[in-house]
Design a protein around this motif. Structure first.
Motif, mmCIF file in Angstrom:
data_model
loop_
_atom_site.group_PDB
_atom_site.id
_atom_site.type_symbol
_atom_site.label_atom_id
_atom_site.label_comp_id
_atom_site.label_asym_id
_atom_site.label_seq_id
_atom_site.Cartn_x
_atom_site.Cartn_y
_atom_site.Cartn_z
ATOM 1 N N VAL A 1 -0.585 -3.447 -6.269
ATOM 2 C CA VAL A 1 -1.341 -3.485 -5.016
ATOM 3 C C VAL A 1 -1.178 -4.864 -4.400
ATOM 4 O O VAL A 1 -1.510 -5.885 -5.014
ATOM 5 N N ALA A 2 -0.624 -4.892 -3.200
ATOM 6 C CA ALA A 2 -0.417 -6.141 -2.470
ATOM 7 C C ALA A 2 -1.367 -6.193 -1.277
ATOM 8 O O ALA A 2 -1.994 -5.197 -0.910
ATOM 9 N N ARG A 3 -1.456 -7.360 -0.652
ATOM 10 C CA ARG A 3 -2.245 -7.527 0.567
ATOM 11 C C ARG A 3 -1.306 -7.784 1.733
ATOM 12 O O ARG A 3 -0.257 -8.433 1.586
ATOM 13 N N ALA A 4 -1.672 -7.281 2.890
ATOM 14 C CA ALA A 4 -0.865 -7.479 4.102
ATOM 15 C C ALA A 4 -1.273 -8.786 4.764
ATOM 16 O O ALA A 4 -2.386 -8.914 5.278
ATOM 17 N N TRP A 5 -0.368 -9.762 4.763
ATOM 18 C CA TRP A 5 -0.648 -11.085 5.318
ATOM 19 C C TRP A 5 -0.103 -11.181 6.744
ATOM 20 O O TRP A 5 0.884 -10.523 7.082
ATOM 21 N N PRO A 6 -0.718 -12.013 7.584
ATOM 22 C CA PRO A 6 -0.317 -12.054 9.008
ATOM 23 C C PRO A 6 1.084 -12.626 9.220
ATOM 24 O O PRO A 6 1.372 -13.763 8.847
ATOM 25 N N ALA A 7 1.943 -11.823 9.855
ATOM 26 C CA ALA A 7 3.289 -12.293 10.179
ATOM 27 C C ALA A 7 3.232 -13.434 11.193
ATOM 28 O O ALA A 7 4.141 -14.276 11.234
ATOM 29 N N ALA A 8 2.170 -13.473 11.997
ATOM 30 C CA ALA A 8 2.029 -14.541 12.988
ATOM 31 C C ALA A 8 1.933 -15.911 12.338
ATOM 32 O O ALA A 8 2.220 -16.930 12.980
ATOM 33 N N GLU A 9 1.553 -15.957 11.073
ATOM 34 C CA GLU A 9 1.495 -17.203 10.321
ATOM 35 C C GLU A 9 2.762 -17.433 9.502
ATOM 36 O O GLU A 9 2.792 -18.270 8.605
ATOM 37 N N ASN A 10 3.813 -16.655 9.794
ATOM 38 C CA ASN A 10 5.087 -16.740 9.083
ATOM 39 C C ASN A 10 4.894 -16.463 7.588
ATOM 40 O O ASN A 10 5.375 -17.193 6.733
ATOM 41 N N ARG A 11 4.209 -15.355 7.314
ATOM 42 C CA ARG A 11 3.936 -14.935 5.938
ATOM 43 C C ARG A 11 4.483 -13.530 5.701
ATOM 44 O O ARG A 11 4.431 -12.682 6.593
ATOM 45 N N ILE A 12 5.015 -13.311 4.508
ATOM 46 C CA ILE A 12 5.511 -11.993 4.088
ATOM 47 C C ILE A 12 4.981 -11.720 2.680
ATOM 48 O O ILE A 12 4.926 -12.638 1.850
ATOM 49 N N ALA A 13 4.608 -10.482 2.415
ATOM 50 C CA ALA A 13 4.194 -10.077 1.079
ATOM 51 C C ALA A 13 5.287 -9.256 0.408
ATOM 52 O O ALA A 13 5.959 -8.452 1.065
ATOM 53 N N ILE A 14 5.484 -9.496 -0.887
ATOM 54 C CA ILE A 14 6.457 -8.733 -1.670
ATOM 55 C C ILE A 14 5.753 -8.157 -2.892
ATOM 56 O O ILE A 14 5.120 -8.900 -3.649
ATOM 57 N N ALA A 15 5.830 -6.850 -3.070
ATOM 58 C CA ALA A 15 5.405 -6.211 -4.316
ATOM 59 C C ALA A 15 6.652 -6.103 -5.183
ATOM 60 O O ALA A 15 7.510 -5.252 -4.936
ATOM 61 N N GLU A 16 6.786 -6.992 -6.168
ATOM 62 C CA GLU A 16 7.999 -7.064 -6.984
ATOM 63 C C GLU A 16 7.798 -6.328 -8.291
ATOM 64 O O GLU A 16 6.995 -6.721 -9.127
ATOM 65 N N LEU A 17 8.531 -5.251 -8.451
ATOM 66 C CA LEU A 17 8.428 -4.426 -9.656
ATOM 67 C C LEU A 17 9.087 -5.104 -10.841
ATOM 68 O O LEU A 17 10.096 -5.804 -10.698
ATOM 69 N N THR A 18 8.530 -4.874 -12.027
ATOM 70 C CA THR A 18 9.103 -5.440 -13.242
ATOM 71 C C THR A 18 10.090 -4.473 -13.885
ATOM 72 O O THR A 18 11.089 -4.901 -14.466
ATOM 73 N N TYR A 19 9.837 -3.162 -13.744
ATOM 74 C CA TYR A 19 10.642 -2.175 -14.465
ATOM 75 C C TYR A 19 11.502 -1.348 -13.515
ATOM 76 O O TYR A 19 11.368 -1.429 -12.322
#
Length: 457
Positions: free
Chosen positions: A439-457
């Motif tokens: 579960v990730a959070r959606a961060w504001p792109a206007a602040e030049n932010r990106i979220a990545i849900a990185e799988l381990t398997y």
């Protein structure tokens, strides 16, 4: 040697239990790892084109869980992992076959020195197998007891009479040199190849997977096999999975150790220490060169909401060596890594719990926000570094839906992107692949932010 389809399917049929055990094992502290043994030769893992040593982390954990001592293993991190378009022409941020041979030779010597062993086993994914074969064929056979090539396009990604200096050309100078002779392996080293039964995107007869639809490539699903080697077919696994999947681990361990692994599941440690390297993509080219001046903050997050549980567990700033950490965590904690790297988006990387310690938890910022993101309030990427998303083979859900940018059929996509309106910034996004759920959070792109849900398997 080839295994029958029935035999392979019998092995694959046990995977649901094995994968379930991986998830349950994070919470179970009762099963001790096997007592470390020195019977298995030191093992050096070799990554593929554009990749890094961190891809081997689950394999390293499985080896440790079967008694292979951590200090008898290593994984090379090639400085510039991407191949040149022309092997003989310098290209910024890219490496030649000779560059890779030289770096791998040095890594073998270092592992031999550290362990006192006379020979080591080498395990390579994709292009990594080229470097392994190049070392062995050109004077290094005496240093290598076993060579395991996982999805290596040993007869090319394509085979044509042009592009003679492209190392992925089966009729090019490099591969012709490796494959010449009645046998395609070097005597004195035991060779194993692992390949897919038709789902490797770099072993396809049609060129659509390399941007040339309808054009014959001149290669087939059998391309990774070598005359003179033990050649195994691992069923419906993709190009990366034939190196990093539990099914691949079984064959890798068995070939080196001469016996079945005691377990496939990863045995958790009571306390986990994490560290790694911050790298970047200068000019859009992936490198493993360290990035100085990057800040890393690590947070424990609620696995159901992605919300932070308290302040940062760890904060650091990279020096010239690009290293961050170590961070001390619990093997049951879901984590958020916040990477602020020069000239890159602030990247929020959400990860499943880490069952064991690792010093190859490498962090690379997300790609820059581009024209496709201009109207997005938030951008969330679901990433699977150790395999591709296969539809309808896999359960792949991002925010409750199959991602539109994942193509069905032969698995070719390792990332999916979700763009949200500004009104949905801050909400939680569920990324689900098989039984792994982040579960990730959606961060504001206007602040030049990106979220990545990185799988381990």
């Amino acid at each position: 040697m080839k295994l029958s389809r029935r035999t392979i399917l019998q092995g694959v049929s046990s995977l649901p239990f094995a994968v379930a055990s991986l998830r349950a094992g994070v919470m179970a502290q009762t099963a001790p790892a096997v007592t470390p043994s020195t019977e298995v030769p030191p093992i050096l893992f070799v990554h593929g084109n554009g990749d890094y040593d961190a891809l081997w982390v689950t394999t390293l954990w499985r080896m440790e869980s079967n008694g292979v001592a951590r200090d008898r293993m290593a994984a090379i991190n090639f400085t510039d992992p991407l191949a040149r378009s022309d092997d003989k022409v310098e290209q910024a941020g890219r490496s030649s076959t000779e560059d890779q041979r030289r770096e791998l030779t040095a890594a073998i010597a270092d592992l031999k020195r550290r362990t006192g062993a006379s020979r080591v086993a080498l395990v390579g994914s994709s292009r990594g197998g080229y470097a392994i074969r190049n070392v062995i064929k050109n004077g290094g056979a005496g240093d290598v007891s076993h060579a395991i090539l996982c999805g290596t396009p040993n007869h090319g990604v394509f085979a044509t009479d042009d592009q003679s200096n492209n190392e992925f050309n089966g009729r090019g100078a490099f591969l012709r040199g490796l494959n010449e002779g009645e046998s395609e392996v070097t005597p004195g080293t035991a060779f194993l190849t692992l390949r897919s039964d038709g789902l490797d995107k770099y072993a396809q007869a049609d060129g659509r997977f390399i941007g040339k639809p309808g054009v014959p490539t001149g290669v087939t699903a059998e391309g990774p096999e070598l005359k003179g080697a033990t050649n195994l077919v691992l069923g419906a696994l993709d190009h990366r999975e034939v190196a990093f999947h539990p099914r691949a681990f079984r064959e890798i361990y068995k070939f080196i150790a001469g016996r079945e692994p005691t377990r496939i599941a990863i045995v958790p440690e009571p306390s986990v220490k994490l560290s790694g390297l911050v790298t970047g993509t200068p000019g859009g080219v992936s490198t493993n060169r360290p990035v100085a001046g990057a800040t890393v903050d690590v947070f424990r997050v609620d696995p159901e909401t992605g919300e932070r549980n308290g302040g940062a567990l760890h904060s650091s700033k990279t020096g010239a060596d690009g290293r961050w950490g170590p961070a001390q965590v619990n093997p049951a904690w879901s984590l958020e890594f916040v990477l602020a790297s020069p000239d890159a988006p602030t990247t929020h990387i959400y990860r499943s719990p880490f069952p064991r310690s690792s010093d190859v938890v490498h962090l690379r910022p997300a790609r820059p926000l581009g024209p496709a993101d201009k109207d997005a309030g938030a951008v969330v990427i679901m990433s699977r570094p150790r395999g591709y998303f296969g539809l309808p083979r896999d359960v792949v859900l991002l925010d409750g839906k199959e991602p539109a940018d994942v193509k069905p059929g032969v698995p070719t996509d390792a990332a999916a992107t979700l763009r949200l309106p500004a009104s949905e910034v801050g909400r939680n996004i569920v990324a689900q692949f098989g039984e792994e759920r982040i579960v990730a959070r959606a961060w504001p792109a206007a602040e030049n932010r990106i979220a990545i849900a990185e799988l381990t398997y």
